[in-house]
Design a protein around this motif. Structure first.
Motif, short mmCIF file in Angstrom:
data_model
loop_
_atom_site.label_atom_id
_atom_site.label_comp_id
_atom_site.label_asym_id
_atom_site.label_seq_id
_atom_site.Cartn_x
_atom_site.Cartn_y
_atom_site.Cartn_z
N THR A 26 0.83 -1.22 0.00
CA THR A 26 0.00 0.00 0.00
C THR A 26 0.86 1.26 0.00
N THR A 27 2.06 1.18 -0.59
CA THR A 27 2.90 2.37 -0.71
C THR A 27 2.33 3.32 -1.75
N GLY A 28 1.99 2.77 -2.91
CA GLY A 28 1.30 3.55 -3.94
C GLY A 28 2.08 4.73 -4.46
N TYR A 29 3.23 4.47 -5.12
CA TYR A 29 4.01 5.57 -5.69
C TYR A 29 3.28 6.27 -6.82
N GLY A 30 2.41 5.56 -7.51
CA GLY A 30 1.67 6.16 -8.60
C GLY A 30 2.41 6.18 -9.93
N ASP A 31 3.60 5.56 -10.00
CA ASP A 31 4.35 5.54 -11.25
C ASP A 31 3.79 4.52 -12.23
N MET A 32 3.05 3.53 -11.73
CA MET A 32 2.45 2.49 -12.58
C MET A 32 1.01 2.28 -12.10
N LEU A 33 0.06 2.51 -13.01
CA LEU A 33 -1.35 2.38 -12.67
C LEU A 33 -2.05 1.53 -13.71
N PRO A 34 -2.84 0.54 -13.29
CA PRO A 34 -3.61 -0.24 -14.27
C PRO A 34 -4.72 0.62 -14.87
N VAL A 35 -4.98 0.40 -16.13
CA VAL A 35 -6.01 1.18 -16.84
C VAL A 35 -7.16 0.30 -17.30
N THR A 36 -6.97 -0.99 -17.43
CA THR A 36 -8.05 -1.88 -17.85
C THR A 36 -8.93 -2.22 -16.65
N ILE A 37 -10.17 -2.64 -16.93
CA ILE A 37 -11.10 -2.96 -15.86
C ILE A 37 -10.60 -4.15 -15.04
N TRP A 38 -10.02 -5.14 -15.73
CA TRP A 38 -9.51 -6.31 -15.01
C TRP A 38 -8.27 -5.95 -14.19
N GLY A 39 -7.47 -5.05 -14.71
CA GLY A 39 -6.29 -4.62 -13.96
C GLY A 39 -6.67 -3.85 -12.70
N ARG A 40 -7.71 -3.02 -12.78
CA ARG A 40 -8.12 -2.27 -11.60
C ARG A 40 -8.78 -3.17 -10.56
N LEU A 41 -9.55 -4.15 -11.03
CA LEU A 41 -10.11 -5.12 -10.09
C LEU A 41 -8.99 -5.89 -9.39
N LEU A 42 -7.97 -6.25 -10.16
CA LEU A 42 -6.83 -6.94 -9.57
C LEU A 42 -6.12 -6.05 -8.56
N ALA A 43 -5.98 -4.75 -8.86
CA ALA A 43 -5.31 -3.83 -7.94
C ALA A 43 -6.06 -3.75 -6.61
N GLY A 44 -7.38 -3.67 -6.66
CA GLY A 44 -8.16 -3.64 -5.42
C GLY A 44 -7.99 -4.91 -4.61
N TRP A 45 -8.00 -6.04 -5.29
CA TRP A 45 -7.82 -7.31 -4.59
C TRP A 45 -6.42 -7.40 -3.96
N VAL A 46 -5.41 -6.92 -4.68
CA VAL A 46 -4.03 -6.97 -4.17
C VAL A 46 -3.87 -6.05 -2.97
N MET A 47 -4.46 -4.86 -3.02
CA MET A 47 -4.34 -3.93 -1.90
C MET A 47 -4.99 -4.50 -0.64
N VAL A 48 -6.20 -5.06 -0.79
CA VAL A 48 -6.87 -5.64 0.37
C VAL A 48 -6.07 -6.83 0.91
N GLY A 49 -5.56 -7.67 -0.01
CA GLY A 49 -4.76 -8.80 0.42
C GLY A 49 -3.50 -8.38 1.15
N GLY A 50 -2.85 -7.31 0.68
CA GLY A 50 -1.65 -6.82 1.35
C GLY A 50 -1.94 -6.32 2.75
N VAL A 51 -3.05 -5.57 2.90
CA VAL A 51 -3.42 -5.07 4.23
C VAL A 51 -3.67 -6.24 5.18
N VAL A 52 -4.37 -7.28 4.69
CA VAL A 52 -4.66 -8.44 5.54
C VAL A 52 -3.37 -9.15 5.93
N MET A 53 -2.45 -9.30 4.99
CA MET A 53 -1.19 -9.99 5.30
C MET A 53 -0.40 -9.26 6.39
N PHE A 54 -0.28 -7.95 6.26
CA PHE A 54 0.48 -7.19 7.25
C PHE A 54 -0.24 -7.12 8.58
N ALA A 55 -1.57 -7.08 8.54
CA ALA A 55 -2.32 -7.09 9.80
C ALA A 55 -2.12 -8.41 10.54
#
Length: 330
Positions: free
Chosen positions: A128-157
């Protein structure tokens, strides 16, 4: 540093002990600290940059830090759970990198044109650092990004929860051992078995009091009793105070008989006390009646001794004391 290391090796008797020292973590740290700066001068042209190798000397001080030893002990105890979380983290990382490459490689060939580039996006998103240098633009890429962010938060928690629980357990273990050591200094507890002492240790609290501090005050309701581990306290009685040395205890009569404090107790030296609450005493009475029997016997002995030390001044008072003594069971 090299001279100090050589002197230390020279003072260690026997080649086996010297080899064991060099192979140990302490010996390796001393060797690295001694050789760091000369090694930097050999491989780095700039002398100022070579001085950065002297940072290795900090390892000599870090190894003596008690907090670091506690940290490594906690990590060692929770290694199984942490490795499980790490394995899951790595699995999600590789899956996210592969899917990001599949979903975004045609839309953004410069950013997601290879697996290593997608890995950079995955690790930044999972943490969840989110530098913003690389952003998904496709619908599937954005859905993947949301899933990855939630998964990362759960892992660190999960990792934070595991480490916090392990730290709490280790601190509780150290506190238990410390209280156990204090309890064994009290002669009253030395007559009890290990199981009874363990129950007592879980319910006692340690309290430090300074010289001159009033521990209990006469006339106050009593809801705790105290055991003197170190230091000294004085019971303010007439004609002379009673000195309580390490191993003594007080406040039990107010707990057992429901009466207010019969005297004021003042710490005459900096002291360490063990405190037992009335609720814990009642629970111990149900679980370990032998402890309460010892405390009650001592309370009766002290009450009789106090009564005998103060002769009655009137016939009616003598009669009342005789009746009270007759009601006290043996």
């Amino acid at each position: 540093m090299i001279a100090m290391l050589a002197f230390h090796l020279w003072t260690v008797p026997g080649w086996r002990k010297r080899a064991r020292y060099v192979a140990s973590a302490e010996g390796m740290i001393d060797l690295a600290s001694a050789c760091a700066l000369p090694f930097g001068w050999l491989i780095v042209p700039d002398p100022q940059d070579a001085q950065l190798f002297a940072l290795v000397w900090a390892l000599r001080y870090i190894r003596h830090a008690s907090g670091l030893a506690l940290f490594w002990r906690v990590m060692h105890r929770s290694r199984t759970a942490l490795l499980s979380i790490l394995s899951l983290f790595i699995a999600i990382f590789f899956v996210a990198s592969s899917l990001a490459y599949i979903f975004e490689r045609h839309a953004q060939p410069d950013a997601f044109g290879s697996i290593p580039r997608a890995m950079w996006w995955a690790i930044v998103t999972m943490t969840t650092t989110g530098y913003g240098d690389m952003l998904p633009v496709t619908i599937w890429g954005r859905l993947l990004a949301g899933w990855v962010m939630v998964g990362g938060v759960v892992m660190f928690a999960l990792q934070a929860g595991i480490i916090a629980t392990a730290f709490a357990a280790e601190l509780q273990r150290r506190h238990f051992l410390h209280i156990w050591d204090l309890v064994t200094r009290v002669p009253l507890f030395q007559k009890l078995g290990a199981a009874t002492i363990a129950d007592i240790v879980r319910r006692l609290e340690m309290r430090d009091v300074g010289k001159g501090a009033i521990i209990v005050r006469k006339g106050e309701p009593g809801d705790t009793m105290y055991f003197v581990v170190s230091g000294e306290a004085a019971v303010q009685l007439d004609p002379a105070p009673i000195v309580l040395n390490p191993g003594s205890f007080f406040g039990e009569m107010a707990l057992l008989f429901g009466a207010p404090r019969s005297a004021t107790v003042v710490a005459t030296k900096p002291s360490v006390l063990l405190v037992l609450d009335v609720a814990d005493l009642r629970e111990l009475a149900a679980r370990r009646p032998e402890l309460v029997d010892l405390i009650e016997a001592e309370a009766r002995r002290r009450r009789d001794a106090n009564a005998a030390s103060q002769p009655p001044s009137t016939p009616s008072e003598r009669t009342l004391r005789a009746l009270a003594a007759a009601q006290v069971p043996d």
